[in-house]
Structures are given as C-alpha cells and as structure tokens.
Design an enzyme around this catalytic site. Structure first.
Site, mmCIF file in Angstrom:
data_model
loop_
_atom_site.group_PDB
_atom_site.id
_atom_site.type_symbol
_atom_site.label_atom_id
_atom_site.label_comp_id
_atom_site.label_asym_id
_atom_site.label_seq_id
_atom_site.Cartn_x
_atom_site.Cartn_y
_atom_site.Cartn_z
ATOM 1 N N LYS A 111 0.823 -1.220 0.000
ATOM 2 C CA LYS A 111 0.000 0.000 0.000
ATOM 3 C C LYS A 111 0.854 1.266 0.000
ATOM 4 O O LYS A 111 0.459 2.273 -0.573
ATOM 5 C CB LYS A 111 -0.956 0.006 1.194
ATOM 6 C CG LYS A 111 -2.108 -0.973 1.018
ATOM 7 C CD LYS A 111 -3.346 -0.574 1.795
ATOM 8 C CE LYS A 111 -4.516 -1.462 1.405
ATOM 9 N NZ LYS A 111 -5.744 -1.158 2.117
ATOM 10 N N LYS A 194 -4.854 -8.024 -6.856
ATOM 11 C CA LYS A 194 -6.111 -8.229 -6.123
ATOM 12 C C LYS A 194 -7.201 -7.237 -6.587
ATOM 13 O O LYS A 194 -6.888 -6.069 -6.844
ATOM 14 C CB LYS A 194 -5.817 -8.011 -4.624
ATOM 15 C CG LYS A 194 -6.982 -8.278 -3.702
ATOM 16 C CD LYS A 194 -6.554 -8.146 -2.246
ATOM 17 C CE LYS A 194 -6.743 -6.734 -1.740
ATOM 18 N NZ LYS A 194 -7.370 -6.631 -0.423
ATOM 19 N N LYS A 197 -11.469 -2.166 -3.854
ATOM 20 C CA LYS A 197 -12.457 -1.105 -4.006
ATOM 21 C C LYS A 197 -11.807 0.250 -4.250
ATOM 22 O O LYS A 197 -12.450 1.151 -4.759
ATOM 23 C CB LYS A 197 -13.424 -1.062 -2.813
ATOM 24 C CG LYS A 197 -12.796 -0.878 -1.463
ATOM 25 C CD LYS A 197 -13.882 -0.815 -0.380
ATOM 26 C CE LYS A 197 -13.743 -1.883 0.660
ATOM 27 N NZ LYS A 197 -12.496 -1.908 1.405
#
Ligand code: AQP
Length: 332
Positions: A111, A194, A197
């Site tokens: 991230k 992956k 959202k």
C-alpha cells in the site's frame, strides 16, 4: 458460541472480492457464531479520504452489509470510530508491538508503494489497530481473506507479548477462518493483482451496487487471452485472467474450478463470459436494489449504527479498562 470479529473499510463501494472473500461468509457465520461486524473507518483514513465521501461510503457500506443479509438485531453492526475502546487499546498495542514486526508486513509495503516516506504513520501501525479491534472483544475467530493472514499472526504475537510482559493470561489466541473456494478475487484488468475497491480503475472490479448493464460491460471487457476455456485445471496455472474468471464462477456456484471446466471446457470466452454475467446479475441485482431502498432512509441506518455501537461498547469498554489497569493506569 465462539465470538467472531470482522471489519471492512469504507474506502469505496465494496467489490465482488469483498463479497466472495468476506461478506458472504459473514452472513453464513451468523448461524453458528456470535458476530461483531465493524465498518472500520479508522482504518480507512490511513490513506486519504475526502470527508464527505467517507461519510457517504460509511453509510453505503452499512446499507450494503444489511442488504447482503447481516442481521443487526441478532448480531452487532457498527462504526469503528463510534467506539473509543478501539483507539485506546491500539495505543497500548503501539507500545507492545515491535518495529521489526511491523517492518515485515507485506500489506504496508504494497500500500505504501515506492514512496514509503510519504505514507502515513497510521498505515504503518494499521496492524496494531486491527489487533485492538479483535482483542477489545476477546474474539477468538476472525474470517479473513488470505491476504490478512499475516496481520492475524501479528495480532497473536501482540497478545502473547502483552500477556508475557504483564504476567497475565488476558488476551486469547485468535484463529483465522479462511472460508470458501474464492479466497482471493483478482482484478478484471490484471489477473495478478487483487480486486480492490480503491483501485483507480472502475473497470478492474465489480461493485456491489453496479447495475446489470454495468456488470455485463465490465465482464465483456475483462481481460482474457485468445485461447478457449481449458478442460483441465492444470492449464489455468499460467493463465491468471482465465483462472480468475473461472474462480469467480466457481465461487458464485459454490463448486470448484474443476467442475466449472467440466461444464465449460472447450467453449470460447465469449459464451463463458455471458454465463458468468448471468450468474453475477442474478446474485448481485437484489443486493443493489435493497441497498438503494435502505439508503433512502438515512435515519434508520443511523439508528442501527447507534444501537450497534452501544452494544459493542458494552462488551469492549470493560475489557479495555482491565487492559489499562494491567498496564498500571490509575483510571479516572
Ligand atoms: N479481492 C479480494 N478477494 C477476496 N477477499 C478480499 N477482501 C478484500 N479484497 C478481496 C477481503 O475483504 C475484507 C474487507 O477488506 P477491507 O475493506 O478491510 O480491506 P482490503 O482487504 O484492503 O480490501 P480492498 O477492497 O482492497 O480495500 P482497499 O482498496 O481500500 O484497500 C477482508 O477480509 C479482505 O481480506
């Protein structure tokens, strides 16, 4: 009954990945466990969220969870920021967890990306807050996608160190519940990534509020290779996009990829995608319609969340107060 805790970030509209990897399993767990489901807005702000969007996404997430079948009367559904115990215990855990442990977390590396120095410190200590979410309720079972397994191990390391440092047997061991065939749904644009959202590309995912036309378009445009659907699972090994679509089909029909290939092997991806679209529309359209209905009555959603946070706090507050006493805080 074992107590389950699970959370989902209101960092966007939940995706098919969130549904197959988490929410659908939460709904099933309600029959056999005491469940605490949390919309984890404290986690969401570890990366930037526009305030107005965060508020709306928190309400939409709540509505979608209810539309999927979460029962807020038999179980608990609430917003993380409304129960202070999470942040209070997370601070203690910030002081228990070692930097070396956090440095090993692969999700932070993913991230934070290349510019690690620019990531928020909250993103780095995210696993400590996740440990606090679970331990504040003495929950022992956590249903997660396999990407969260490392964080659960860390939550257990933190509990053991706390128990050892303070000479108690206070926080129990947690076991992951990895359920169902599609533990990991991948992006429709890149089968090695992956489905998320917060992915900048809306075409990479199916959102749980997408209408039938949008679902059909996204599946039609989903990346595949020129070969037909294979007949044997071994042929999926080097074909990540094909593997992903077959995996999604298997998860929706609650079978395995081998059975899907038995029925569809040898056909072109055009007709396979049409069959997949039909399944998706059948299963997701009622959720989207019910979500729209629930969002029309914001007051009722807020009331459900308020009742949930009161019941959550009634469990977490005494546990966190005891942790504070063990640490040596005098209390007020
Ligand atoms: N693609 C996925 N396949 C299977 N399970 C998934 N989960 C998320 N994506 C997939 C599972 O959904 C639960 C809630 O996830 P989260 O919102 O707390 O955080 P996340 O894993 O970071 O999910 P996203 O969608 O990728 O959110 P963003 O984009 O905000 O980071 C978890 O149990 C997770 O395993």
């Amino acid at each position: 009954m074992q107590r389950v805790f699970s959370g989902i970030q209101p960092s966007g509209i939940p995706t098919l990945g969130n549904y197959l990897g988490a929410i659908r399993n939460w709904v099933k767990l309600q029959d056999s466990h005491e469940c605490i489901f949390c919309v984890v807005d404290l986690h969401a702000i570890t990366v930037w969220q526009e305030p107005a969007a965060l508020r709306q996404q928190s309400l939409e997430m709540t509505a979608i969870l209810l539309a999927c079948g979460i029962d807020p009367n038999k179980h608990i559904l609430f917003l993380q920021s409304a129960v202070r115990a999470h942040a209070q215990l997370a601070w203690i855990f910030n002081c228990v967890a070692r930097l070396g442990w956090l440095n090993r977390m692969t999700q932070f590396k993913d991230k934070a990306g290349k510019d690690r120095e620019a990531a928020s410190s909250g993103l780095f200590v995210y696993p400590n807050l996740m440990a606090a979410d679970i331990h504040a309720y003495h929950a022992t079972r956590v249903p997660v996608g396999d990407d969260q397994r490392q964080h659960l191990e860390l939550a257990n390391d933190i509990a053991q160190k706390f128990n050892h440092d303070y000479g108690v047997d206070f926080f129990p061991n947690i076991e992951p519940l990895i359920m169902g065939p599609a533990a990991r749904v991948m992006s429709l644009r890149d089968g090695t990534k992956k489905m998320s959202k917060s992915d900048p590309s809306d075409q990479s995912r199916i959102n749980l509020n997408d209408d039938a036309e949008t679902i059909a378009l996204k599946i039609r445009r989903a990346k595949t290779d020129p070969l037909p659907v294979p007949s044997d699972v071994s042929e999926l090994a080097e074909r990540p996009e094909a593997r992903n679509l077959v995996g999604i089909y298997a998860a929706l029909t609650e079978t395995d990829p081998a059975s899907v290939l038995q029925a569809h092997g040898g056909t072109g991806f055009g007709s396979f995608k049409a069959a997949l679209t039909e399944l998706l529309v059948d299963q997701l359209s009622p959720i989207a319609a019910e979500t729209r209905r629930l969002l029309e009555d914001e007051a009722s959603l807020l009331q459900i969340l308020r009742s949930g946070s009161e019941r959550a706090a009634a469990i977490a507050d005494p546990i966190v107060a005891e942790a504070e006493r063990l640490v040596g805080f005098v209390g007020g």
